[in-house]
Design a protein around this motif. Structure first.
Motif, short mmCIF file in Angstrom:
data_model
loop_
_atom_site.label_atom_id
_atom_site.label_comp_id
_atom_site.label_asym_id
_atom_site.label_seq_id
_atom_site.Cartn_x
_atom_site.Cartn_y
_atom_site.Cartn_z
N THR A 58 0.85 -1.19 0.00
CA THR A 58 0.00 0.00 0.00
C THR A 58 0.89 1.25 0.00
N PHE A 59 2.15 1.04 -0.40
CA PHE A 59 3.12 2.13 -0.39
C PHE A 59 2.77 3.14 -1.48
N ASP A 69 -1.39 9.24 4.77
CA ASP A 69 -0.96 8.34 3.70
C ASP A 69 -0.18 7.14 4.25
N PHE A 70 0.27 7.23 5.49
CA PHE A 70 1.14 6.20 6.04
C PHE A 70 0.46 5.39 7.13
N SER A 71 1.01 4.22 7.40
CA SER A 71 0.53 3.36 8.48
C SER A 71 1.67 2.44 8.90
N LEU A 84 3.02 -0.71 5.28
CA LEU A 84 3.01 -0.13 3.94
C LEU A 84 3.46 -1.12 2.88
N GLY A 135 7.18 0.33 7.15
CA GLY A 135 6.01 0.99 7.71
C GLY A 135 6.42 2.30 8.36
#
Length: 127
Positions: free
Chosen positions: A21-22, A38-40, A43, A59
């Motif tokens: 999901t990067f 946008d981040f978690s 990623l 991540g």
């Protein structure tokens, strides 16, 4: 605008991307990506050496904090308590450089056809 695609970095390696999901737009700062959610923690993840079960994980677990950074973990056999390598950076260029170094160090690189032919040729030239 330029989007960073991590899949392209892994193309020459025998890596199995298991999570991606990067998303990184180079027009935005690292902090702007954090501010825009946008981040978690999760990623990107790839098994970079399937024979030895070595995983590269990226991540931003602390994305909501002022000291947020990308964290790259390289782990073997899912031993998250004892990573082989851990890198923290908020710079996308350093992140990419570190990924490339990790791939060279830990993964199985796929040989190009030219490299395979050269190896076969050199093997036939042995006395």
């Amino acid at each position: 605008m330029m989007l960073i695609d991590l899949k392209a970095i892994f193309a020459d390696y025998n890596a199995q991307i298991t999570w991606n999901t990067f998303y990184y737009d180079t027009e935005k700062s690292f902090q702007a990506h954090c501010d825009d959610f946008d981040f978690s923690d999760d990623l990107f993840q790839a098994n970079i050496h399937p024979n030895q079960n070595i995983i590269l994980d990226i991540g931003v677990p602390n994305w909501h904090e002022p000291n947020a950074c990308f964290i790259i973990y390289v782990v073997q056999d899912y031993d998250w308590d004892k990573p082989l390598k851990k890198v923290c950076t908020d710079n996308i260029h350093i992140l990419i450089q570190e990924i490339k170094l990790i791939l060279v160090e830990y993964s199985l690189r796929l040989l190009t056809l030219d490299e395979k032919l050269a190896k076969m040729y050199s093997a036939t030239q042995q006395p």
